[in-house]
Write a protein that holds these residues in place. Structure first.
Motif, mmCIF file in Angstrom:
data_model
loop_
_atom_site.group_PDB
_atom_site.id
_atom_site.type_symbol
_atom_site.label_atom_id
_atom_site.label_comp_id
_atom_site.label_asym_id
_atom_site.label_seq_id
_atom_site.Cartn_x
_atom_site.Cartn_y
_atom_site.Cartn_z
ATOM 1 N N THR A 144 0.825 -1.204 0.000
ATOM 2 C CA THR A 144 0.000 0.000 0.000
ATOM 3 C C THR A 144 0.860 1.254 0.000
ATOM 4 O OG1 THR A 144 -1.756 -1.174 1.191
ATOM 5 C CG2 THR A 144 -1.817 1.240 1.237
ATOM 6 N N ALA A 145 1.862 1.305 0.879
ATOM 7 C CA ALA A 145 2.740 2.469 0.937
ATOM 8 C C ALA A 145 3.518 2.642 -0.365
ATOM 9 C CB ALA A 145 3.696 2.355 2.120
ATOM 10 N N SER A 146 3.933 1.529 -0.969
ATOM 11 C CA SER A 146 4.660 1.607 -2.243
ATOM 12 C C SER A 146 3.788 2.189 -3.339
ATOM 13 C CB SER A 146 5.132 0.211 -2.654
ATOM 14 O OG SER A 146 6.054 -0.314 -1.731
ATOM 15 N N LEU A 150 4.643 5.578 -5.413
ATOM 16 C CA LEU A 150 4.757 5.594 -6.868
ATOM 17 C C LEU A 150 3.724 6.526 -7.495
ATOM 18 C CD1 LEU A 150 5.335 1.782 -7.415
ATOM 19 C CD2 LEU A 150 7.030 3.597 -7.729
ATOM 20 N N ALA A 151 2.528 6.551 -6.939
ATOM 21 C CA ALA A 151 1.483 7.428 -7.467
ATOM 22 C C ALA A 151 1.850 8.887 -7.265
ATOM 23 C CB ALA A 151 0.150 7.112 -6.794
ATOM 24 N N LYS A 161 1.077 -0.988 -11.168
ATOM 25 C CA LYS A 161 0.587 -2.369 -11.179
ATOM 26 C C LYS A 161 1.738 -3.350 -11.348
ATOM 27 C CE LYS A 161 -2.530 -5.432 -13.775
ATOM 28 N NZ LYS A 161 -3.504 -5.504 -14.889
ATOM 29 N N ASP A 162 2.616 -3.099 -12.302
ATOM 30 C CA ASP A 162 3.734 -4.005 -12.557
ATOM 31 C C ASP A 162 4.620 -4.136 -11.315
ATOM 32 O OD1 ASP A 162 2.836 -4.384 -15.123
ATOM 33 O OD2 ASP A 162 4.332 -3.073 -16.065
ATOM 34 N N TYR A 163 4.873 -3.029 -10.637
ATOM 35 C CA TYR A 163 5.721 -3.072 -9.441
ATOM 36 C C TYR A 163 5.063 -3.901 -8.344
ATOM 37 C CZ TYR A 163 8.601 -1.632 -5.521
ATOM 38 O OH TYR A 163 9.448 -1.645 -4.427
ATOM 39 N N ILE A 164 3.785 -3.686 -8.113
ATOM 40 C CA ILE A 164 3.086 -4.421 -7.053
ATOM 41 C C ILE A 164 3.075 -5.916 -7.352
ATOM 42 C CG2 ILE A 164 0.862 -4.731 -5.895
ATOM 43 C CD1 ILE A 164 2.334 -2.145 -5.130
ATOM 44 N N VAL A 165 2.810 -6.278 -8.576
ATOM 45 C CA VAL A 165 2.789 -7.705 -8.949
ATOM 46 C C VAL A 165 4.178 -8.310 -8.810
ATOM 47 C CG1 VAL A 165 2.439 -9.317 -10.865
ATOM 48 C CG2 VAL A 165 0.782 -7.473 -10.458
#
Length: 266
Positions: A144-146, A150-151, A161-165
């Protein structure tokens, strides 16, 4: 943090599918109020502001414990889970292996206060481990913090999305329309953080992200809190919604919000 708090307020009347799993609902109603999500979001922000950006892990964890116990005892009927209520009351609070979504719903401040993604993740982990020291509880907070970091750095949704996955292994391949018919109450990080992130990814603006989160049902205040925290970083929050948020908060919470905004602008 307005995004997290507004998500909590807007989602609070619709828990357990009371909103009919639709995006067409009154944004505010008589039942719209802040819950434990807001209280703990404020508490974590208060703690991180107290210790500053360079504090070590021991200092951050100690400050988070102090702040969460102080704020939790100020608002004892905000809707805490049983284990967390006992933690709040303890004279010697210890982590209890939780992987509930409480670690993710309170982490918004960590997404805003630091200059690097590595430090953001470190601080998110530190805010989680004082209670949610299960790997999934830590992961939910870091993810969530990431996403918030990034946003606010202006990254496009596909990159977020790519980073979270890649980093956290969450499955973000489904759509909300696919999830909505069978989704139900799930207060764990694995069962609500991916859905909150998808609510943001499919949105067109801040309000739409919160409506997405509420529309899938389940733990609507917390899913909308998490989605709203990310959406604020990406879109901002309309001034009219900020004003409505402030109108519904007590003065001591507004003082933390104002101090937080001032710290972000330095």
């Amino acid at each position: 943090m307005y995004g997290a708090i507004l998500g909590d307020m807007i989602g609070s009347p619709y828990e357990f599918d009371r909103g009919g799993k639709t995006k067409d609902f009154p944004l505010f109603s008589q039942g719209s109020r802040f819950t434990d999500d807001t209280v703990m979001t404020i508490a974590v922000a208060d703690a991180l502001l107290e210790v500053g950006e360079e504090a070590d892990e021991a200092a951050v964890c100690a400050a988070v414990v102090r702040a969460m116990q102080r704020w939790g005892r100020m608002y004892p009927r905000a809707g805490y889970g049983g284990l967390f209520r006992r933690w709040l009351a303890s004279d010697e609070p210890e982590p209890y292996g939780s992987f509930g979504n409480g670690s993710a719903m309170r982490v918004a401040a960590a997404g805003w206060l630091y200059d690097t993604l590595a430090r953001t993740r470190e601080a998110a982990r530190q805010t989680a481990v004082v209670t949610h020291n299960h790997a999934e509880g830590i992961k939910g907070a870091e993810a969530t913090a990431s996403a918030i970091f990034l946003a606010r750095e202006g990254k496009p949704k596909e990159a977020i999305k790519d980073y979270i996955v890649r980093e956290f292994g969450y499955d973000l391949s489904h759509t909300l329309d696919e999830i909505r018919p069978h989704y139900s109450m799930d207060a764990t990080c694995p069962g609500s953080v991916p859905e909150a992130i998808l609510s943001f990814l499919e949105s067109t603006d801040f309000e739409d992200a919160v409506r997405n989160a509420v529309s899938i049902g389940g733990d609507t205040d917390t899913v909308a809190c998490i989605a709203g925290s990310i959406a604020e970083a990406f879109y901002g929050v309309p001034e009219a919604l900020k004003a409505e948020c402030r109108r519904r908060l007590p003065q001591e919470m507004l003082a933390v919000l104002d101090a937080f905004d001032e710290a972000r602008q330095r």
